[in-house]
Design a protein around this motif. Sequence first.
Motif, PDB file in Angstrom:
ATOM      1  N   LYS A   5       0.855  -1.183   0.000  1.00  0.00           N
ATOM      2  CA  LYS A   5       0.000   0.000   0.000  1.00  0.00           C
ATOM      3  C   LYS A   5       0.888   1.229   0.000  1.00  0.00           C
ATOM      4  O   LYS A   5       1.763   1.386   0.828  1.00  0.00           O
ATOM      5  CB  LYS A   5      -0.889  -0.013   1.245  1.00  0.00           C
ATOM      6  CG  LYS A   5      -1.658   1.259   1.459  1.00  0.00           C
ATOM      7  CD  LYS A   5      -3.130   1.035   1.424  1.00  0.00           C
ATOM      8  CE  LYS A   5      -3.907   2.257   1.818  1.00  0.00           C
ATOM      9  NZ  LYS A   5      -3.911   3.311   0.840  1.00  0.00           N
ATOM     10  N   THR A   7       1.678   5.148   0.461  1.00  0.00           N
ATOM     11  CA  THR A   7       1.266   6.265   1.307  1.00  0.00           C
ATOM     12  C   THR A   7       2.029   7.499   0.852  1.00  0.00           C
ATOM     13  O   THR A   7       2.964   7.399   0.039  1.00  0.00           O
ATOM     14  CB  THR A   7       1.585   5.997   2.789  1.00  0.00           C
ATOM     15  OG1 THR A   7       3.020   5.931   2.941  1.00  0.00           O
ATOM     16  CG2 THR A   7       0.948   4.702   3.289  1.00  0.00           C
ATOM     17  N   LEU A  66      -1.754   9.351  -5.280  1.00  0.00           N
ATOM     18  CA  LEU A  66      -0.967  10.126  -4.310  1.00  0.00           C
ATOM     19  C   LEU A  66      -0.339  11.357  -4.955  1.00  0.00           C
ATOM     20  O   LEU A  66      -0.258  12.417  -4.322  1.00  0.00           O
ATOM     21  CB  LEU A  66       0.111   9.253  -3.671  1.00  0.00           C
ATOM     22  CG  LEU A  66      -0.418   8.269  -2.639  1.00  0.00           C
ATOM     23  CD1 LEU A  66       0.648   7.254  -2.285  1.00  0.00           C
ATOM     24  CD2 LEU A  66      -0.911   8.993  -1.403  1.00  0.00           C
TER      25      LEU A  66
END
Length: 76
Positions: A5, A7, A66
């Motif tokens: 994942k 971030t 992101l």
Amino acid sequence: MDTSKHTMNTLFEQLGLPSSDNQIEQFVSNHKLGDSIQIADAPFWSVAQRHFIQESLAQDADWSELIDILDAQLRH
């Protein structure tokens, strides 16, 4: 295949930038984008960082979301 994942912290690590929450906040505070500048064209990126951002967005890669969030933060 990378199934981790992503971030904001890992995006900054990928870009070779300091990646703690405080360091990210400081980066965003110190770097702003005008409406006419695309995130990949910002003058504060290195050639490698610019290329990574361009490729990620062009390929709609896992990093794209992101990068879009960072883009929004750099405009406020």
